[in-house]
Scaffold this motif. Sequence first.
Motif, PDB file in Angstrom:
ATOM      1  N   LEU A 175      21.944  19.228   9.986  1.00 28.83           N
ATOM      2  CA  LEU A 175      23.020  18.956  10.941  1.00 28.83           C
ATOM      3  C   LEU A 175      23.695  20.229  11.437  1.00 28.83           C
ATOM      4  O   LEU A 175      23.975  20.369  12.639  1.00 28.83           O
ATOM      5  N   CYS A 211      23.305   7.417  20.584  1.00 32.42           N
ATOM      6  CA  CYS A 211      23.808   7.401  19.200  1.00 32.42           C
ATOM      7  C   CYS A 211      22.938   6.523  18.311  1.00 32.42           C
ATOM      8  O   CYS A 211      22.647   6.883  17.163  1.00 32.42           O
ATOM      9  N   SER A 267      20.827   7.792  15.101  1.00 31.81           N
ATOM     10  CA  SER A 267      20.976   7.145  13.806  1.00 31.81           C
ATOM     11  C   SER A 267      19.623   6.717  13.257  1.00 31.81           C
ATOM     12  O   SER A 267      19.326   6.905  12.071  1.00 31.81           O
ATOM     13  N   HIS A 317      28.976  19.555  15.024  1.00 29.47           N
ATOM     14  CA  HIS A 317      27.831  18.648  14.895  1.00 29.47           C
ATOM     15  C   HIS A 317      28.178  17.204  15.246  1.00 29.47           C
ATOM     16  O   HIS A 317      27.318  16.457  15.710  1.00 29.47           O
ATOM     17  N   PHE A 318      29.441  16.795  15.075  1.00 27.16           N
ATOM     18  CA  PHE A 318      29.771  15.376  15.188  1.00 27.16           C
ATOM     19  C   PHE A 318      30.326  14.988  16.557  1.00 27.16           C
ATOM     20  O   PHE A 318      30.096  13.875  17.040  1.00 27.16           O
ATOM     21  N   TRP A 324      27.929  13.523  19.160  1.00 28.09           N
ATOM     22  CA  TRP A 324      27.559  12.137  18.889  1.00 28.09           C
ATOM     23  C   TRP A 324      28.606  11.206  19.493  1.00 28.09           C
ATOM     24  O   TRP A 324      28.262  10.188  20.101  1.00 28.09           O
ATOM     25  N   ASP A 370      36.385  12.445   4.968  1.00 29.93           N
ATOM     26  CA  ASP A 370      35.809  12.013   6.250  1.00 29.93           C
ATOM     27  C   ASP A 370      36.889  11.264   7.024  1.00 29.93           C
ATOM     28  O   ASP A 370      36.646  10.208   7.599  1.00 29.93           O
ATOM     29  N   SER A 401      19.677  15.863  19.225  1.00 26.72           N
ATOM     30  CA  SER A 401      20.924  16.437  18.731  1.00 26.72           C
ATOM     31  C   SER A 401      21.393  17.583  19.610  1.00 26.72           C
ATOM     32  O   SER A 401      22.601  17.793  19.779  1.00 26.72           O
ATOM     33  N   VAL A 448      32.897  20.841  11.669  1.00 27.81           N
ATOM     34  CA  VAL A 448      32.459  19.440  11.696  1.00 27.81           C
ATOM     35  C   VAL A 448      32.339  18.957  13.133  1.00 27.81           C
ATOM     36  O   VAL A 448      31.400  18.233  13.489  1.00 27.81           O
ATOM     37  N   CYS A 449      33.276  19.358  13.983  1.00 26.58           N
ATOM     38  CA  CYS A 449      33.203  18.961  15.397  1.00 26.58           C
ATOM     39  C   CYS A 449      31.929  19.468  16.062  1.00 26.58           C
ATOM     40  O   CYS A 449      31.371  18.801  16.932  1.00 26.58           O
ATOM     41  N   ASN A 481      36.734   7.156  12.957  1.00 26.06           N
ATOM     42  CA  ASN A 481      35.693   6.221  12.517  1.00 26.06           C
ATOM     43  C   ASN A 481      36.069   5.465  11.250  1.00 26.06           C
ATOM     44  O   ASN A 481      35.576   4.369  11.018  1.00 26.06           O
TER      45      ASN A 481
END
Length: 452
Positions: free
Chosen positions: A212, A404, A408, A392-393, A396, A279, A424, A389-390, A283
């Motif tokens: 990731l 998405c 997944s 990679h996330f 999405w 986390d 990605s 974290v942003c 979400n």
Amino acid sequence: MSTQQEQLDYIERHLVYEIFKYFGSGVSLAGHRVECSTGLDGFMSALYTVQLDLVAGERSRTEVVLVKLMKGEKEFREQSNSYIQFANEVFAYAEILPAYEHLLRTSHLSSELVANWVPSCYFARFGLVRGLGSGRESVLALKHLKGDGYQLGPRLILRRDQLEAMVALIGPFHALGYATRILQPQVHARLRSGLLDMSFVSTSGKAGFDVLYRVAFDRFYEFYDRRREQLLRDSQADEGFSLAIERLREKYFDRPTHLLERIRTTSCESYFATFQHGDFNRNNVLFHYGDDGQVDGIKTIDFQELRFSSTAIDLSFFMYMNTPSSGREEIFADLLRKYHKRMIEMLELVLHRNRDELSDERVEQLLKDYSFERFEEHFKRYAFYGVMVCMHFMPWMLGSEPDCAELSRLCDTDMHGQAFYQLSLDIGGDAANEEIFKTVRHAYEHGYMDEI
């Protein structure tokens, strides 16, 4: 590893009756139904909905339960850290949250506070589970919150009342971790030793985090190199900003997970290290709204990324992910103040309720240790975690639902394949890249890149 049919059989033959025990004597079970969840729910999990028809005297009601099990073959579970994540999530419900409730009770405070943070837990178990496969499995049965009017917020950017509800939850959660360490050090030591360590760095270099964050850095620097002059001009960046980006590339481009691991581990002995949700973002929280449309309740779910580390892990992630880039300056400052206010109020309340164990001077010193000035200094050192974290996330979350869903699926079936890597890189397009760049820019302006 348990198949879907084995999981359904286990729920029907065993788990339904384990859940039913939660409701105590005087309640009978008239019937039940089990359904598999579909769609994008359960990225790492197999989710099922169980409806129990309960009868107490002449009254009947339906209780809806969300059941969460591990999914995937052994290889997927190992590369995705499932065995660690699910064990820690069960540990949160079975050990950490009950310990916080006990601390509140012994401090002559209502333990309902903790119950208001999370859905009711009917059953939590990790390891060898009778009736479910032959290896390590995880079972978590929680009250389904949608029936009580709780719902997810917007897909990415949250309103001010939603953001403030999040800091009002996580601030006291962190405070009870600090209070446990101060007042019940043996309990705290037991909890910390029971939490499985989840490193960002793998020995193989091919685990989930490696994949990731490899693509995250490849994506960011491809975009930055392609549009460097325009990006620096439009953001009116000084030379120090471009130097900070190059320093990040030089030190961590070949091993981005090492920066995450450094943040995770070097903060562990700080005053501001405690049990993190890990986390904490849009979400994994559900909101309840009053008649005026404003948030009047919030609950958090999904403790799979549970860690012992800096509070910046929880705060910087959701603040960067769930705040708009325009106005972020004001929002960050306000949320950090409100977070600290909620945290210190809870800590002070618990400490004052234990004055027979702590002198006035000791309480005063402890509150100074957790002052806003010290907290802000600590946050500055570790807040770049949220930017990472942003990287990679966020793409999405800014991508289309079909993209998405495909990511997944590929993550489950072929995380190391070219299709997963390419999608990605592409998902969300340059609109996502620009938002990531703004998070890096904000971090630089506030000194969050100084420690890199």
